[in-house]
Motif scaffolding. Structure first.
Motif, PDB file in Angstrom:
ATOM      1  N   ASN A   1     -57.169 -54.383 -45.145  1.00  0.00           N
ATOM      2  CA  ASN A   1     -56.234 -55.407 -44.724  1.00  0.00           C
ATOM      3  C   ASN A   1     -57.122 -56.636 -43.802  1.00  0.00           C
ATOM      4  N   SER A   2     -58.315 -56.586 -43.677  1.00  0.00           N
ATOM      5  CA  SER A   2     -59.032 -57.557 -42.681  1.00  0.00           C
ATOM      6  C   SER A   2     -58.900 -59.112 -43.136  1.00  0.00           C
ATOM      7  N   ALA A   3     -58.732 -59.009 -44.784  1.00  0.00           N
ATOM      8  CA  ALA A   3     -58.752 -60.614 -45.160  1.00  0.00           C
ATOM      9  C   ALA A   3     -57.181 -60.751 -45.846  1.00  0.00           C
ATOM     10  N   ARG A   4     -56.265 -59.912 -45.522  1.00  0.00           N
ATOM     11  CA  ARG A   4     -54.962 -60.266 -45.838  1.00  0.00           C
ATOM     12  C   ARG A   4     -54.281 -60.987 -45.180  1.00  0.00           C
ATOM     13  N   VAL A   5     -53.796 -62.196 -45.429  1.00  0.00           N
ATOM     14  CA  VAL A   5     -53.274 -63.283 -44.178  1.00  0.00           C
ATOM     15  C   VAL A   5     -51.911 -63.459 -44.544  1.00  0.00           C
ATOM     16  N   ILE A   6     -51.132 -63.759 -43.416  1.00  0.00           N
ATOM     17  CA  ILE A   6     -49.694 -63.948 -43.279  1.00  0.00           C
ATOM     18  C   ILE A   6     -49.528 -65.220 -42.432  1.00  0.00           C
TER      19      ILE A   6
ATOM     20  N   MET B   1     -50.327 -55.672 -35.434  1.00  0.00           N
ATOM     21  CA  MET B   1     -50.956 -55.949 -34.052  1.00  0.00           C
ATOM     22  C   MET B   1     -52.466 -55.628 -34.134  1.00  0.00           C
ATOM     23  N   GLY B   2     -53.152 -56.416 -33.419  1.00  0.00           N
ATOM     24  CA  GLY B   2     -54.783 -56.382 -33.574  1.00  0.00           C
ATOM     25  C   GLY B   2     -55.339 -57.256 -34.505  1.00  0.00           C
ATOM     26  N   GLY B   3     -54.803 -57.782 -35.316  1.00  0.00           N
ATOM     27  CA  GLY B   3     -55.282 -58.968 -36.324  1.00  0.00           C
ATOM     28  C   GLY B   3     -55.558 -60.108 -35.635  1.00  0.00           C
ATOM     29  N   LEU B   4     -56.833 -60.689 -36.243  1.00  0.00           N
ATOM     30  CA  LEU B   4     -56.995 -61.955 -35.818  1.00  0.00           C
ATOM     31  C   LEU B   4     -56.380 -63.279 -36.427  1.00  0.00           C
ATOM     32  N   SER B   5     -56.206 -64.309 -35.670  1.00  0.00           N
ATOM     33  CA  SER B   5     -55.410 -65.415 -36.223  1.00  0.00           C
ATOM     34  C   SER B   5     -56.080 -66.907 -35.893  1.00  0.00           C
ATOM     35  N   GLY B   6     -55.677 -67.740 -36.637  1.00  0.00           N
ATOM     36  CA  GLY B   6     -56.249 -69.169 -36.733  1.00  0.00           C
ATOM     37  C   GLY B   6     -54.966 -70.093 -36.988  1.00  0.00           C
ATOM     38  N   THR B   7     -55.103 -71.351 -36.515  1.00  0.00           N
ATOM     39  CA  THR B   7     -53.975 -72.170 -36.304  1.00  0.00           C
ATOM     40  C   THR B   7     -54.441 -73.558 -36.866  1.00  0.00           C
ATOM     41  N   THR B   8     -53.534 -74.320 -37.520  1.00  0.00           N
ATOM     42  CA  THR B   8     -53.890 -75.635 -38.058  1.00  0.00           C
ATOM     43  C   THR B   8     -52.725 -76.545 -37.630  1.00  0.00           C
ATOM     44  N   SER B   9     -52.662 -77.823 -37.613  1.00  0.00           N
ATOM     45  CA  SER B   9     -51.284 -78.745 -37.433  1.00  0.00           C
ATOM     46  C   SER B   9     -51.273 -79.559 -38.690  1.00  0.00           C
ATOM     47  N   VAL B  10     -49.982 -79.888 -38.871  1.00  0.00           N
ATOM     48  CA  VAL B  10     -49.349 -80.628 -40.164  1.00  0.00           C
ATOM     49  C   VAL B  10     -48.594 -81.804 -39.690  1.00  0.00           C
ATOM     50  N   MET B  11     -49.007 -83.172 -39.816  1.00  0.00           N
ATOM     51  CA  MET B  11     -48.370 -84.110 -39.236  1.00  0.00           C
ATOM     52  C   MET B  11     -47.414 -84.612 -40.542  1.00  0.00           C
ATOM     53  N   VAL B  12     -46.239 -84.321 -40.313  1.00  0.00           N
ATOM     54  CA  VAL B  12     -45.122 -84.508 -41.433  1.00  0.00           C
ATOM     55  C   VAL B  12     -44.504 -85.970 -41.153  1.00  0.00           C
TER      56      VAL B  12
ATOM     57  N   ALA C   1     -55.532 -70.518 -45.612  1.00  0.00           N
ATOM     58  CA  ALA C   1     -56.476 -69.978 -44.706  1.00  0.00           C
ATOM     59  C   ALA C   1     -57.391 -69.315 -45.667  1.00  0.00           C
ATOM     60  N   THR C   2     -58.768 -69.110 -45.243  1.00  0.00           N
ATOM     61  CA  THR C   2     -59.575 -68.267 -45.574  1.00  0.00           C
ATOM     62  C   THR C   2     -60.018 -67.366 -44.754  1.00  0.00           C
ATOM     63  N   ASP C   3     -60.182 -65.879 -45.082  1.00  0.00           N
ATOM     64  CA  ASP C   3     -60.758 -64.810 -44.286  1.00  0.00           C
ATOM     65  C   ASP C   3     -61.930 -64.498 -44.799  1.00  0.00           C
ATOM     66  N   ALA C   4     -63.251 -64.743 -44.000  1.00  0.00           N
ATOM     67  CA  ALA C   4     -64.716 -64.184 -44.299  1.00  0.00           C
ATOM     68  C   ALA C   4     -64.630 -62.685 -44.523  1.00  0.00           C
ATOM     69  N   ASP C   5     -63.909 -61.821 -44.137  1.00  0.00           N
ATOM     70  CA  ASP C   5     -63.736 -60.738 -44.373  1.00  0.00           C
ATOM     71  C   ASP C   5     -63.586 -60.205 -45.574  1.00  0.00           C
ATOM     72  N   ASP C   6     -64.243 -58.652 -46.164  1.00  0.00           N
ATOM     73  CA  ASP C   6     -64.178 -58.210 -47.445  1.00  0.00           C
ATOM     74  C   ASP C   6     -62.535 -58.010 -47.882  1.00  0.00           C
ATOM     75  N   PRO C   7     -62.106 -58.908 -48.844  1.00  0.00           N
ATOM     76  CA  PRO C   7     -60.754 -58.779 -49.278  1.00  0.00           C
ATOM     77  C   PRO C   7     -60.479 -57.515 -50.107  1.00  0.00           C
ATOM     78  N   THR C   8     -61.600 -56.673 -50.486  1.00  0.00           N
ATOM     79  CA  THR C   8     -61.425 -55.490 -51.286  1.00  0.00           C
ATOM     80  C   THR C   8     -61.435 -54.285 -50.394  1.00  0.00           C
TER      81      THR C   8
ATOM     82  N   ASP D   1     -54.551 -62.326 -40.016  1.00  0.00           N
ATOM     83  CA  ASP D   1     -54.862 -61.293 -41.131  1.00  0.00           C
ATOM     84  C   ASP D   1     -54.306 -59.731 -40.396  1.00  0.00           C
ATOM     85  N   MET D   2     -54.440 -58.725 -41.318  1.00  0.00           N
ATOM     86  CA  MET D   2     -54.018 -57.619 -41.107  1.00  0.00           C
ATOM     87  C   MET D   2     -52.637 -57.515 -41.360  1.00  0.00           C
ATOM     88  N   VAL D   3     -52.308 -58.467 -42.150  1.00  0.00           N
ATOM     89  CA  VAL D   3     -50.932 -58.547 -42.698  1.00  0.00           C
ATOM     90  C   VAL D   3     -50.156 -58.862 -41.470  1.00  0.00           C
ATOM     91  N   GLY D   4     -50.437 -59.329 -40.569  1.00  0.00           N
ATOM     92  CA  GLY D   4     -49.720 -59.821 -39.668  1.00  0.00           C
ATOM     93  C   GLY D   4     -49.702 -58.479 -38.302  1.00  0.00           C
TER      94      GLY D   4
END
Length: 781
Positions: A180-185, A232-243, A170-177, A227-230
């Protein structure tokens, strides 16, 4: 918020900004170059502005100030560069910079601008132009996105726990530097307890052991990235995986039953499939491929079992012919096993199975069988009619052992050279044989059961006719021998050879000599070359065409057969005029024609002209004969179907009489009445169509029709005469004569036309025009 003042120099521009934490100060001294540093976290020429600001007032960015500016209003501040005047504005009096639009760091992270202080009166710069950057400060306004999703992955069934399946990113368009806006869990929302995901790497792994594809082969996982290292208040996105679980060979094959029984006809040809055995295996693909073999039984050499490539069934095929009378059943023990075995699962049990197959042979009524399907026999061409050549033998393979009758397929012996005894099968000659005409006879013999005539067997007999010396040798070709007038004595003028239709086993041997009558001639002699050829030589010179144009030399040829045969062959020798190289120029009678001045080409041209003239004469005679043929058909031709006459000018209102069939249907009545009209045979028609004048009496035409009608009545195969149409008269006109209004009014006719009203509605208008009114006056229009 802390106000940071950065000084550029003793007389330079200074920048006041409103930064976000961390905060620090930096000051440069102009007197000695000493630097006093407290906490360094800002570059001197950077302003910061928060993205996505949504306030009602413009956002304050910072302040420009020049040491030249004493507060007297003599200095104005000017801003140039990216976004100047459109996004960023500056108060030219105070130097305050504001952002007038909402900024998005993901669209543009910083803006480079140039600041300048000018004299308000003459617009001259009072400070050098300085460049600075306004950097857009990031906030967490973008959720993580799976750019490559949704995912699909495959993993073998029975995989151990922790087997890697797929890696999601997953990619986050926020500033990774910044922050924690771009740090994803990563975490798994659906798919537990079968699978898990590494929080930091996004690697999806198996979480349960021994997952069986045969029980369930697909799993749908939902993976979340926050994001926000998981926190509270962080934004999230999902995807599906067909195994999808892929197959491994973890299931052994086995027969659906332990014993099978099949029936087969004894007349089945070799390579026929006599049985199909279904094997069960829960695996698929290469893991379900089977191998079969016959491990025991009484049909090891008679049958073979192979797998079907598509269905993996075991096909038992016949390797040799069956005979119910010899053996009526077979028992086989068949084994099946997987072709590709996975050693990891051998502990689950043996990957093979066995079953018993019983094959029952069904008896059929078989045709007779010859002891030899192909026989070869020899016979001399000198054999007399009735000579025995050989014997064929056939028997009924069935238990009934029906008697056999033999016959020859006459399609293979059209000239009936041979006979066969129907009971014993003895083959004999029926005609004299000639090897030179037919050296080998290929005939078919039928064997038919007496009790079941439809059961017929056959065999082929090759009869070779052996040669005897019954043909004398002759010249190999028809020789055309030329003799030059300038020939010398002892010159070879021809080399002859012979041929013999016989074929002796030791080869041909021919002997050449002159006949007794020709042996003493003084012109030519013959020399036998002892190699089946002979040379003809001259005995003198000075041959002249004027004396003799042709010589005939009889040659005796004898073969080496027993008894020897010979024949006399005549060699014709023509005397020719030759060129210096010995090539003949003119020979015999042809030379006389050439001397007369008439060449061969001239004769051909004359003959071609004569032939052309004959063809032209034949064409002219043929065309004249065709023109003389009469156009009128003779009496033998049948013209009764359609008689049409075209001299009809039209009959006015009675034109339909041209199609009146009454006269044809009642010719007898017309003939009896002498041509007078009879009321009892005329059909009832309105008076308008009755002729006021009698039709013309065309007796010839009526007689012709009458004769044809009698012929048609006498001919049972003739069609009805109802379709005959005649146009023998022009019509008799109208009963009312002329109806012209001009003629009626110009005369004092007292004709009464009231009868027109009786003719129907079609004549009502005429009745109104020409009839009398109640007062007796005529009406005209």
């Amino acid at each position: 918020i802390t106000i940071l003042r950065l000084s550029m120099g003793c007389s330079g521009l200074s920048f006041n900004s409103v930064p976000l934490p961390p905060v620090g100060t930096y000051q440069r001294s102009c007197e000695g170059g000493a630097h006093h540093r407290q906490r360094r976290s800002w570059v001197w020429n950077q302003f910061f502005v928060l993205e996505e600001y949504t306030g009602d007032e413009p956002l304050y960015v910072g302040k420009l100030h020049s040491d030249v500016d004493k507060g007297e209003g003599q200095v104005k501040y000017v801003l140039n560069g990216q976004g100047a005047t459109s996004i960023f504005t500056i108060d030219e009096n105070t130097g305050d910079i504001h952002a007038t639009k909402r900024l998005d760091r993901e669209e543009q992270a910083y803006y480079t601008l140039r600041a300048q202080a000018r004299n308000r009166e003459n617009n001259l710069p009072v400070e050098p132009e300085s460049e600075f950057v306004i950097k857009v400060q990031d906030i967490n306004d973008n959720e993580p996105k799976f750019l490559n999703g949704p995912y699909s992955a495959r993993v073998p069934e029975m995989s151990p726990v922790g087997t890697s399946v797929v890696t999601v990113v997953a990619t986050d368009a926020d500033d990774p530097t910044y922050g924690n806006s771009a740090r994803v869990i990563y975490s798994i929302l659906e798919g537990q307890p079968y699978f898990s995901v590494e929080p930091k790497t996004g690697v999806v792994k198996t979480a349960l052991p021994n997952m069986d594809r045969e029980a369930r082969d697909q799993y749908l996982l939902v993976i979340q990235a926050k994001d926000m290292v998981g926190q509270m208040g962080g934004l999230s996105g999902t995807t599906s995986v067909m195994v999808t679980l892929t197959d491994v060979n973890d299931n052994p094959p086995h027969f659906s039953r332990k014993s099978y029984q099949f029936s087969m006809s004894e007349s089945l040809p070799v390579a026929s499939v006599v049985a199909k055995i279904k094997t069960l295996d829960s695996d698929v693909g290469p893991n379900a491929e089977m191998e079969y073999r016959i491990v025991d039984g009484d049909g090891l050499g008679l049958f073979r079992i192979t797998p079907d490539r598509d269905t993996q069934e075991g096909h038992i095929t016949l390797q040799k012919g069956l005979d119910f009378e010899t053996k009526s059943s077979y028992t086989l023990r068949v084994e099946v096993s997987n072709r590709n075995i996975d050693l990891r699962f051998l502990s689950l049990g043996p990957f093979s199975d066995t079953a018993t197959v019983r094959l029952i042979v069904e008896n059929v009524d078989e045709p007779p069988v010859f002891s030899l399907p192909l026989s070869k026999m020899l016979i001399s061409e000198a054999a007399k009619v009735g000579t025995t050549i050989g014997t064929v033998s056939a028997h009924d393979p069935d238990s009934t052992n029906s008697p056999i009758r033999y016959s020859i397929d006459r399609n293979t012996d059209l000239e009936r050279f041979f006979n066969i005894d129907a009971t014993t099968g003895v083959i004999s000659t029926a005609k004299p044989l000639d090897r030179e005409v037919n050296a080998i006879h290929n005939i078919t013999i039928f064997a038919m059961e007496s009790l079941h005539p439809l059961q017929v067997g056959k065999c082929i007999i090759l009869i070779t006719v052996m040669d005897i010396n019954d043909n004398a040798p002759v010249f190999a070709i028809e020789y055309e021998t030329y003799l030059c007038e300038s020939a010398r004595p002892g010159q070879v003028i021809e080399t002859i050879s012979a041929m013999d239709r016989d074929e002796p086993q030791s080869g041909h041997r021919f002997f050449f000599s002159l006949t007794a009558e020709a042996a003493g001639n003084l012109n030519f002699t013959l020399r036998d070359n002892k190699d089946n050829t002979a040379s003809v030589l001259t005995m003198r010179g000075g041959f002249q065409r004027h004396d003799q144009t042709m010589y005939r030399l009889p040659v005796l040829i004898m073969d080496g057969g027993s008894p020897a045969l010979s024949s006399t062959n005549t060699l014709s020798i023509r005397v020719c005029d030759c060129d210096p190289d010995g090539a003949p120029q003119s020979c015999g009678s042809e030379a006389s024609m050439l001397s007369a001045g008439l060449s061969t080409g001239a004769l051909i041209a004359i003959l071609a002209c004569i032939l052309t003239l004959l063809v032209l004469v034949l064409l002219i005679v043929t065309m004249r004969r065709r023109k003389k043929e009469p156009l009128i058909l003779d009496e033998e031709r049948d013209v009764r179907e359609n008689i049409v006459r075209y001299d009809d000018e039209g009959g006015g209102e009675e034109d339909t009489e041209a199609f009146d069939m009454v006269a044809l249907r009642n010719l007898k009545l017309v003939r009896e009445s002498g041509g007078k009209t009879r009321r009892d045979v005329t059909p009832e028609v309105p008076s308008l169509f009755l002729s006021s004048r009698p039709p013309p009496d065309n007796g010839i035409f009526r007689d012709f029709i009458w004769d044809r009608l009698k012929e048609a009545d006498a001919d049972a195969s003739a069609p009805p005469y109802d379709s005959l149409q005649t146009y023998a008269f022009e019509g008799s006109g109208s009963v009312a004569e002329s109806l012209s209004s001009l003629d009626s009014l110009s005369t004092d006719s007292e004709q009464n036309y009231d009868y027109l009203s009786d003719w129907g509605p079609r004549f009502k208008k005429l009745a109104d025009l020409y009839g009398h009114s109640d007062d007796g006056n005529l009406f005209a229009s």
